[in-house]
Design a protein around this motif. Structure first.
Motif: not given
Ligand SMILES: Nc1nc2c(ncn2[C@@H]2O[C@H](COP(=O)(O)OP(=O)(O)OP(=O)(O)O)[C@@H](O)[C@H]2O)c(=O)[nH]1
Ligand SMILES: [Mg+2]
Length: 442
Positions: A11-19, A38-45, A297-300
């Motif tokens: 979800x976080x990655x997708x958000x970053x991508x759509x932003x 991206x950093x935040x998404x990975x760190x949270x995971x 994962x990236x929702x592409x």
């Protein structure tokens, strides 16, 4: 707390991508924000700090230094970089079936209750059998009363034997007997389904450790539910301490669009995902393909299309030559050479979509279809021509055509066909030239 857990990596990655995709331009600020997201998404995971740092450094360096490949927008380029880096993390090569057939190989499946161990053990056994392995399955789950029945049920139509030892409490003893029995029957590939529920997490891990030490399996496969988020890292770590994880089986990929947990498990264990489960049925198992996974994962949405585009972007195109080509200035030889180059990368039409003229659907499909089928012949034909003929195809009269056909082992029709396609393409390119100037390469 729950809220936090529910926010998956995907979800976080997708958000970053759509932003990124909705930003008006990719300037330094956009890039910085994208990297921070991206950093935040990975760190949270639970991806380790060093790894996150490395990935973000790579993204930044590449975004700044790399020339944007023809055919990609700045945003798509950034997306490609992220995609590349994630694929690198997960493993670039698709998983392979590399279990030996000629010696005993004991594979122990471990994982938290309900993640899909028993189902995946049966799936894997069936998959291996289909690939020519002689397989037996040991039920080493003494906690779930119906564990062996579940295994037998799953495997009932496969002819794969299930070893269970009713009345024996000690799992090590059960597994030892099972391995002995299968070995005596000439069954070399032995899968062990272990318990997922226990008195407590500690006693479960103790049991795994005991099994690991007594049995020394050739491979321990961690079963992870694709739907779990960051706890996957902690689970993986606990199992990894008890029995070093060699590979990962990711289950329920069909029902979960999240899937960040797998990344954490990979990061913690350094093990690769080997298989994924794509449904409840016994044949719903696939060897893992990182490319598709990262796409998910990236929702592409159209990941295949985009990846093709990425691949094409990696292809070096000689811009001067491409420009001349676009102006219709090319010899017969260059025409065939170009088409051959294009063919290496997949369908011609895809490459043409890279040429910087928007709306090029009018490229004679016929030329492309013909070329795909005929290119070997066309090479032979070219080889039978004199340099003069290659440079000036208009001098080709019927007697020359006859000679060339004979020399190249083709027919006169083939030679004429090549000449026709060549002319058609030249004509088309000259027409395309009349498009508004801004559409042409500068
Ligand atoms: N949709 C889907 N369901 C799956 C998949 N793999 C397993 N399941 C389902 O998940 C549930 C739990 O699977 P089990 O194989 O019993 O899980 P387990 O890890 O052995 O559970 P314990 O023995 O209690 O530790 C079952 O309903 C399975 O049908 C999958 O790839 N896709
Ligand atoms: Mg089970």
């Amino acid at each position: 707390m729950l809220c936090f857990r529910m926010t998956s990596l995907s979800e976080l990655l997708r958000k970053a991508v759509s932003k990124l995709m909705s930003s008006t331009s990719v300037d330094e600020k956009t890039l910085n924000e994208f990297i921070r997201d991206i950093q935040r998404s990975l760190l949270i995971s639970d991806v380790s700090v060093e790894l996150v740092q490395k990935i973000s450094e790579n993204i930044r360096k590449r975004a700044v230094q790399e020339k944007i490949p023809t055919g990609l927008s700045k945003k798509e380029h950034l997306l490609k970089i992220l995609y590349d880096e994630l694929v690198k993390l997960i493993g670039e090569e698709p998983a392979r079936l590399d279990l030996p057939k000629d010696r005993r190989y004991v594979l122990m499946m471990v994982g938290i209750q309900g993640f899909g161990k028993t189902t995946s053990t049966a799936k894997l056994a069936y998959y291996l059998k289909k690939h020519g392995y002689k397989v037996g399955v040991i039920c080493a789950d003494t906690y779930r009363p119906a564990a062996s029945i579940q295994l037998e049920q799953l495997l009932k139509d496969t002819g794969i034997p299930v070893f269970k030892a009713d009345g024996i409490e000690d799992v090590v003893e059960i597994v030892k007997r099972g391995v002995e029995k299968f070995t005596s029957e000439g069954i070399k590939t032995i899968l062990i389904d272990t318990a997922g529920r226990h008195k407590s997490q500690e006693t479960l891990m103790e049991e795994m450790k005991k099994l690991q030490e007594a049995i020394k399996p050739d491979e321990v496969m961690l079963v992870i539910d694709a739907g779990i988020g960051q706890q996957a890292g902690a689970h993986a770590e606990a199992f990894h301490k008890a029995a070093p994880i060699g590979s990962i089986f990711l289950t329920k990929v069909d029902t979960s669009a999240k899937g960040g947990g797998a990344l954490s498990a990979i990061a913690v264990t350094r093990a690769r995902i080997k298989f994924i489960g794509t449904g409840e049925k016994i044949d719903e198992i696939e060897l893992f393909d990182p490319v598709g996974y990262v796409g998910r994962l990236l929702g592409l949405g159209d990941i295949k299309g985009l990846i093709e585009k990425f691949k094409l972007a990696e292809l070096e195109i000689d811009e001067k030559q491409a420009e001349a080509f676009m102006r219709g200035e090319f010899t017969l030889e260059q025409f065939v050479k170009q088409l051959r180059e294009i063919r290496k990368t997949g369908p011609f039409s895809k490459l043409l979509s890279r040429l910087p003229i928007p709306g090029l659907p009018n490229v004679p499909e016929e030329v492309l279809r013909n070329a795909e089928k005929q290119i070997e012949k066309w090479d032979a034909i070219l080889n039978s021509m004199t340099p003069e003929e290659r440079a000036n195809p208009h001098i080709l009269n019927s007697s020359r055509i006859k000679r060339i056909a004979r020399g190249s082992g083709t027919s006169e029709r083939d030679v004429k066909n090549l000449l026709n396609q060549y002319r058609m393409m030249k004509k088309f390119m000259k027409t395309a030239r009349r498009l508004p100037k801004k559409f042409l390469p500068t």
